[in-house]
Design a protein around this motif. Sequence first.
Motif, mmCIF file in Angstrom:
data_model
loop_
_atom_site.group_PDB
_atom_site.id
_atom_site.type_symbol
_atom_site.label_atom_id
_atom_site.label_comp_id
_atom_site.label_asym_id
_atom_site.label_seq_id
_atom_site.Cartn_x
_atom_site.Cartn_y
_atom_site.Cartn_z
ATOM 1 N N SER A 1 -5.651 1.636 8.124
ATOM 2 C CA SER A 1 -5.812 0.580 7.104
ATOM 3 C C SER A 1 -4.759 -0.508 7.291
ATOM 4 O O SER A 1 -5.052 -1.707 7.152
ATOM 5 C CB SER A 1 -5.684 1.182 5.699
ATOM 6 N N ASP B 1 0.875 -1.179 0.000
ATOM 7 C CA ASP B 1 0.000 0.000 0.000
ATOM 8 C C ASP B 1 0.907 1.222 0.000
ATOM 9 O O ASP B 1 1.772 1.342 0.877
ATOM 10 C CB ASP B 1 -0.891 0.005 1.255
ATOM 11 N N THR C 1 -2.861 7.585 8.769
ATOM 12 C CA THR C 1 -3.157 7.392 10.199
ATOM 13 C C THR C 1 -2.715 6.000 10.642
ATOM 14 O O THR C 1 -2.610 5.728 11.838
ATOM 15 C CB THR C 1 -4.675 7.497 10.479
HETATM 16 C C1 PRP Z 1 -5.546 5.228 1.056
HETATM 17 C C2 PRP Z 1 -4.245 4.433 1.011
HETATM 18 C C3 PRP Z 1 -4.330 3.582 2.234
HETATM 19 C C4 PRP Z 1 -5.062 4.477 3.195
HETATM 20 C C5 PRP Z 1 -4.065 5.053 4.136
HETATM 21 O O1 PRP Z 1 -6.597 4.477 0.590
HETATM 22 O O2 PRP Z 1 -4.078 3.703 -0.158
HETATM 23 O O3 PRP Z 1 -5.024 2.366 2.036
HETATM 24 O O4 PRP Z 1 -5.670 5.525 2.428
HETATM 25 O O5 PRP Z 1 -4.685 5.809 5.105
HETATM 26 P P1 PRP Z 1 -4.685 5.395 6.642
HETATM 27 O O6 PRP Z 1 -3.270 5.033 6.970
HETATM 28 O O7 PRP Z 1 -5.149 6.639 7.309
HETATM 29 O O8 PRP Z 1 -5.622 4.248 6.831
HETATM 30 P P2 PRP Z 1 -8.051 5.125 0.409
HETATM 31 O O9 PRP Z 1 -8.878 4.918 1.621
HETATM 32 O O10 PRP Z 1 -7.906 6.528 -0.074
HETATM 33 O O11 PRP Z 1 -8.692 4.212 -0.702
HETATM 34 P P3 PRP Z 1 -8.263 3.988 -2.227
HETATM 35 O O12 PRP Z 1 -6.963 3.248 -2.214
HETATM 36 O O13 PRP Z 1 -9.385 3.180 -2.754
HETATM 37 O O14 PRP Z 1 -8.146 5.333 -2.897
#
Ligand code: PRP
Length: 208
Positions: free
Chosen positions: A138, A130, A135
């Motif tokens: 995820s 990823d 934060t």
């Molecule tokens: C983004 C990124 C991570 C997450 C990170 O995905 O790819 O998965 O945000 O943020 P976090 O550390 O605060 O959890 P997003 O939710 O934007 O979805 P996408 O990949 O479908 O655009």
Amino acid sequence: MPNIFPSIHPLVAHKLSLLRDKNTEHKKFRELIHEIAVLLTYEATSDLILHEINLDTPLARTTAKVLSEKVCLVPILRAGLGMVEGVWNLMPTAEVWHIGLYRDENSLKPVEYYKKIPLEPDVSVCLILDPMLATGGSAVATVDILKRWGIRKIKFVGILAAPQGIENLQSHHPDVHIHLAGIDDTLNQRGYILPGLGDAGDRQFGTG
Ligand code: PRP
Ligand code: URA
């Protein structure tokens, strides 16, 4: 910091700068994600376990080393998808498990919407792919899922992280190695990494 591995490779630093530039268009952005993912995975897999086999070269019988560990790639949808192809080319026998999470815009908490994992996993190391560790919600949720599935050796291969995300992932899962191209200053009020590179999903898929 234990278990944090920011790359010091000049090629990674150069490509990260191109990725940050708001004038970098989608095609180039995808190529850079692909290339950085390969370079970071090369570093992240430097401790994979080997065993010896006997084989015949065209000239002689010899012993040689091959991988003992079965690897699994776990892209977090959607932005992690752009990291899969190059890494899979490096390790074509790896399995690929998909986990779909998006961040709720208000709470910034991850919401799970897809999961494709074998019922009886037969792998010894998982690389979570990823680009963004913001934060950390995820990444923590993904490691939780993998550990519930019985996986013990887990590495996070990201591109950019905020200190808050590293702290969150480390405090929940101190055993997870975190490989990164860069560590930035902080998050803005919407949970975006600063200075960052913007929305990694939108910039790859042209939806921004
Ligand atoms: C983004 C990124 C991570 C997450 C990170 O995905 O790819 O998965 O945000 O943020 P976090 O550390 O605060 O959890 P997003 O939710 O934007 O979805 P996408 O990949 O479908 O655009
Ligand atoms: N997700 C992104 O795509 N970018 C950020 O800066 C934070 C989360």
